[in-house]
Structures are given as C-alpha cells and as structure tokens.
Design an enzyme around this catalytic site. Structure first.
Site, short mmCIF file in Angstrom:
data_model
loop_
_atom_site.label_atom_id
_atom_site.label_comp_id
_atom_site.label_asym_id
_atom_site.label_seq_id
_atom_site.Cartn_x
_atom_site.Cartn_y
_atom_site.Cartn_z
CD GLU A 91 -2.29 -4.36 -1.00
OE1 GLU A 91 -3.07 -4.40 -1.99
OE2 GLU A 91 -2.65 -3.90 0.09
NE ARG A 136 5.19 0.32 0.79
CZ ARG A 136 3.91 -0.03 0.93
NH1 ARG A 136 2.98 0.51 0.17
NH2 ARG A 136 3.56 -0.89 1.86
CG ASN A 158 -0.78 0.66 0.48
OD1 ASN A 158 0.03 -0.25 0.34
ND2 ASN A 158 -1.89 0.53 1.18
CG ASP A 193 4.81 8.35 12.49
OD1 ASP A 193 4.50 7.53 13.37
OD2 ASP A 193 5.96 8.55 12.11
CG ASN A 203 -5.06 -0.41 2.28
OD1 ASN A 203 -4.63 -1.00 1.30
ND2 ASN A 203 -4.52 -0.55 3.48
CG ASP A 257 -5.04 -4.21 3.05
OD1 ASP A 257 -4.87 -3.47 2.06
OD2 ASP A 257 -4.10 -4.71 3.65
#
Length: 285
Positions: free
Chosen positions: A17, A98, A100, A118, A143, A191
């Site tokens: 990533e 966490r 991203n 969630d 993202n 993404d």
C-alpha cells in the site's frame, strides 16, 4: 490505448500500500507485514525496514525521514538511524481501527483515515504543529485522497464512490461534502488514488484487477489499465519525468483459484500511461 504493465519487484506482500515517490526512489509499505519498502530504479536496489507495528501510510518529512501512521497512531521514523519517535495521536477508541491511506495537502498538512469494516472509523488531519483534528466519523475504509486547486477528493471504499469537498488553504478545513461520481459500475472497490498534471484521477480497484483513469468532474472513464494482480491497492507517479505509474498490490484473502490465476499478487508493478504526475508534497512539521 494498450498500456504494458511491467513487474518491478516480485513479492508476496500481504497488503502492499501507500506508494510515494521521493528523492529518486519509490517508497511504500506492506501493512500487514510491518515493512517500509523502497525501490531505486536507477540502481535496482531494494530495501526494507521494520519500524514497528502495522504501517498504514507514509509521507516524507521536509526536515528528513518519514511521518508514518499505523496501528498505534502517528510517529516519525528515520531509515538511516532506525530512530522512531511516537507522536501524540488519537486514542484507540477514536481511531476505531488502524490508519490506512494518507497524504499531505499542498501546504504540507497530513491527512489520513482509519479502517473499520463496521463503519465506525474516522478521518484526521495532523497539522505542522503536531496537533491533530478529527474531520470525519462513521467512515468504513478510508482510502484514496488527493487535491486539485481548491477541491479535495476522497474515497471511502465501501461506498464505491468518489466524494469532493471544498478546501480552505489557510486552515486546512474541508467542507461541503458531495458526490463527485460513482464507481458502482466497475468491479472491485475503489482503493488508493492519485492525480496527474491534467487533473485526471487514477484509482486502483481492489478485487477488480485494474487501475482506471477518470475525468474528475464527470466521472467519465478515460483509461483502463489491466493489472496482473487481483487486488491493486494504490498507484503513484514516479520516475525522472514523473511519467511512470507505480502500482502496489495485495496477496491477502485470496482463494486457491485466484492465487493460481494471479500468481504475482502482492508484487510491485509499473507502467507508462502517457500522463505526468505531480511532485510529492512532504509533511512540513
């Protein structure tokens, strides 16, 4: 237009990533593996470090080293000395997962969001004075993010769309959130995202095996780049002329059939789509 995608580094990254071009190298992370990675196209050298924990995203610091956001919050890391300095960060109950993806705005402020399947993650800004502010709540998978003139473009992946905000250059505030365009017609989740000098948005589609270039105003598809990995995660322009589009991918959560069909998943790729990227903005704190 057919674009050839080349393999740069064959690697089974569980979750590659956050690619970013800095000082003649491509830098990115393997989130799950906790690896900070770099590739020097001039020499072919490949390097890796383990700063500690899961690493969500990275940006260079104008004073040297890196600002990293991960599973414990924000911290500075110097690859030369190996020194890590943890910063004041949002509490775990506010992060709800966490960190991203994240990048810096044109003024050197750091924006990054968290991931919680969630729908209780959040989106933050870290200012140069190292004070942070929560900007959005009820995020699912924070993202791709990028800026163009006085607009901020943002992806919350499970919504399968790109949103746009108005920005305040003096304060870093983002306001008036609205739909820029939907990506529901395409396979996979939107993404990581970057932008080129013409204002085209380039988005990696996780589970869609492609990177797509969009008109930022209309959402029209301008280019489609098939990737030999099922789960492209992000893309960023690099190279001497900023004309190389680097693409990170993930190997996690793949069944046997997908693994057989996409054996290069987790690797780093590169192509030349005919566009030129923008220079990386470093964190000014």
């Amino acid at each position: 237009m057919s674009v050839s995608v080349d393999l740069v580094w064959q690697r089974e990254s569980a979750l590659g990533e956050g690619p970013i071009w800095h000082e003649g190298k491509l830098w990115w992370v393997d989130i799950s593996g906790g690896d900070l990675l770099s590739f020097d196209p001039a020499t072919g050298d490949k390097s890796s470090w383990k700063p500690g924990g899961q690493l969500g995203t990275i940006v260079p610091r104008s004073s040297g080293g890196w600002l990293i956001a991960g599973d414990t919050g924000f911290f500075f890391f110097d690859p030369v000395t190996g020194q890590r300095d943890d910063l004041d960060s949002p509490p775990a109950t506010m992060m709800n997962g966490r960190f991203n993806d994240g990048k810096c705005d044109p003024s050197g402020r750091f924006f990054a969001g968290t991931i919680d399947m969630d729908g209780h993650a959040a989106f933050f800004r870290l200012d140069p004075n190292l004070r942070w502010e929560r900007l959005l709540t009820d995020v699912t998978i924070s993202n791709g993010l990028t800026w163009w003139e006085d607009k901020f473009y943002y992806i919350d992946s499970k919504l399968r769309r790109v949103d746009v905000f108005d920005t305040n250059a003096e304060t870093g505030a983002i306001t008036n959130r609205r739909l820029a365009f939907s990506t529901e017609q395409l396979p996979g989740l939107p993404d990581g995202m970057t932008i080129d000098r013409d204002g085209t948005l380039w988005i990696a589609f996780y589970g869609g095996a492609q990177v797509v270039g969009f008109d930022r105003e209309t959402g029209a598809t301008l280019a489609t780049i098939p990737v030999p990995a099922l789960q492209p995660t992000a893309c960023w322009f690099g190279g001497e002329d900023l004309g190389d589009l680097y693409i990170t991918t993930a190997a996690q959560s793949m069944n046997d059939d997908d693994q057989a069909r996409y054996p290069l998943s987790g690797s780093l790729f590169r192509c030349r789509p005919g566009s030129i990227g923008l220079s990386t903005v470093a964190f000014s704190g």
